[in-house]
Design an enzyme around this catalytic site. Structure first.
Site, mmCIF file in Angstrom:
data_model
loop_
_atom_site.group_PDB
_atom_site.id
_atom_site.type_symbol
_atom_site.label_atom_id
_atom_site.label_comp_id
_atom_site.label_asym_id
_atom_site.label_seq_id
_atom_site.Cartn_x
_atom_site.Cartn_y
_atom_site.Cartn_z
ATOM 1 N N GLY A 83 53.082 -2.482 62.337
ATOM 2 C CA GLY A 83 54.110 -2.929 61.662
ATOM 3 C C GLY A 83 53.499 -3.800 60.483
ATOM 4 O O GLY A 83 53.052 -3.195 59.772
ATOM 5 N N MET A 119 55.597 -0.949 76.061
ATOM 6 C CA MET A 119 55.314 -2.203 75.226
ATOM 7 C C MET A 119 54.029 -2.982 75.308
ATOM 8 O O MET A 119 53.600 -3.558 76.455
ATOM 9 C CB MET A 119 56.548 -3.100 75.416
ATOM 10 C CG MET A 119 57.760 -2.282 74.824
ATOM 11 S SD MET A 119 57.832 -1.758 73.007
ATOM 12 C CE MET A 119 57.858 -3.563 72.437
ATOM 13 N N GLY A 145 51.587 -5.490 68.364
ATOM 14 C CA GLY A 145 50.133 -6.007 67.992
ATOM 15 C C GLY A 145 49.214 -5.012 67.741
ATOM 16 O O GLY A 145 48.071 -5.401 67.828
ATOM 17 N N MET A 188 67.941 -3.253 67.094
ATOM 18 C CA MET A 188 68.085 -4.454 68.128
ATOM 19 C C MET A 188 69.689 -5.177 68.016
ATOM 20 O O MET A 188 70.285 -5.113 67.075
ATOM 21 C CB MET A 188 67.013 -5.516 67.823
ATOM 22 C CG MET A 188 65.625 -5.118 67.719
ATOM 23 S SD MET A 188 64.575 -6.542 67.275
ATOM 24 C CE MET A 188 62.945 -5.584 66.966
ATOM 25 N N GLY A 202 61.463 -7.498 70.608
ATOM 26 C CA GLY A 202 62.386 -8.447 70.086
ATOM 27 C C GLY A 202 61.948 -8.774 68.579
ATOM 28 O O GLY A 202 62.636 -9.060 67.790
ATOM 29 N N PHE A 203 60.579 -9.227 68.500
ATOM 30 C CA PHE A 203 60.042 -9.549 67.166
ATOM 31 C C PHE A 203 58.872 -8.913 66.941
ATOM 32 O O PHE A 203 58.031 -8.633 67.551
ATOM 33 C CB PHE A 203 59.868 -11.076 67.227
ATOM 34 C CG PHE A 203 61.287 -12.069 67.305
ATOM 35 C CD1 PHE A 203 61.791 -12.178 66.486
ATOM 36 C CD2 PHE A 203 61.554 -12.388 68.648
ATOM 37 C CE1 PHE A 203 63.168 -12.982 66.575
ATOM 38 C CE2 PHE A 203 62.829 -12.902 69.034
ATOM 39 C CZ PHE A 203 63.527 -13.306 67.728
#
Length: 220
Positions: A195, A135, A175, A35, A140-141
């Site tokens: 993640g 996505m 998610g 990023m 971004g996070f």
């Protein structure tokens, strides 16, 4: 059809990345989120870190570029030896040219779309890509909630891939957990970025196996 689990090191311990990558030996790839604090409002790492990861990782790197000007920067990540380089459709002037260059260098070429981006224009270009990334959060996070309303987009991509009869991996990122992976697999995804569902688990290898089994149970 194969189920692929790719833990995202965005959720790993950045101080001990070599050890963190070694912990996920049963995964299919390491998902590396690059990023630039421009395309997305977050900053992670760049070519130097990816190069070092490439040198120490026993499993392939799947580099996800959340950066502006993919036309200019994406080929450099292929040159580092990454197994796969995925860039964002929104950040490329000529996605086909970028994909062809990545393949020419020796990487698989992936194209990603944000939740608000229509995938339809890219489905006609499927043979140019090795992977489509839908996505399931805003990029971004890490740690965001899964967007179930992206599943029709995943299903449309699966239908187009199957109709074309080509081997394009269909990846979801955002998610993904034991609670959501079945829904994504049902819609047609075969490659899953997770993640916190992996790195937040007590035993990362058990978590990878559980995710793989849950996705496999919902694959057609």
């Amino acid at each position: 059809m194969n189920v692929r689990i790719e833990p995202s090191i965005l959720s790993a311990d950045f101080v001990n990345l070599e050890a963190e990558v070694a912990r996920i030996a049963s995964a299919d790839a390491v998902h590396v989120d690059v990023m630039d604090n421009h395309f997305v409002p977050n900053l992670t790492f760049g070519p130097q870190m990816v190069g070092r990861l490439q040198a120490v990782s026993a499993i392939p790197l799947d580099v996800h570029l959340m950066i502006s000007d993919a036309d200019r920067w994406a080929p450099g990540y292929a040159e580092l030896g990454a197994f796969s380089v995925t860039f964002h459709a929104e950040a490329a002037t000529d996605p086909v040219a970028v994909a062809r260059r990545l393949r020419e260098i020796g990487s698989r070429a992936g194209i990603a779309v944000k939740p608000g981006t229509d995938l339809t224009p890219y489905l006609d270009l499927l043979p140019e890509f090795d992977q489509i990334l839908v996505m399931t959060v805003e990029p971004g996070f890490g740690g965001q909630s899964f967007m179930a309303d992206m599943m029709p987009k995943v299903a449309a991509a699966r239908a187009a891939i199957d109709a074309a009869g080509i081997d394009v991996w269909l990846q979801v990122d955002g998610g993904i957990s034991l609670d959501t992976i079945g829904e994504a697999a049902e819609a047609g995804a075969d490659t899953f970025v997770a993640g916190s569902a992996v790195y937040g688990a007590d035993d990362v290898e058990v978590a990878i196996g559980d995710l793989r089994a849950a996705a496999g149970a919902h694959r057609h």
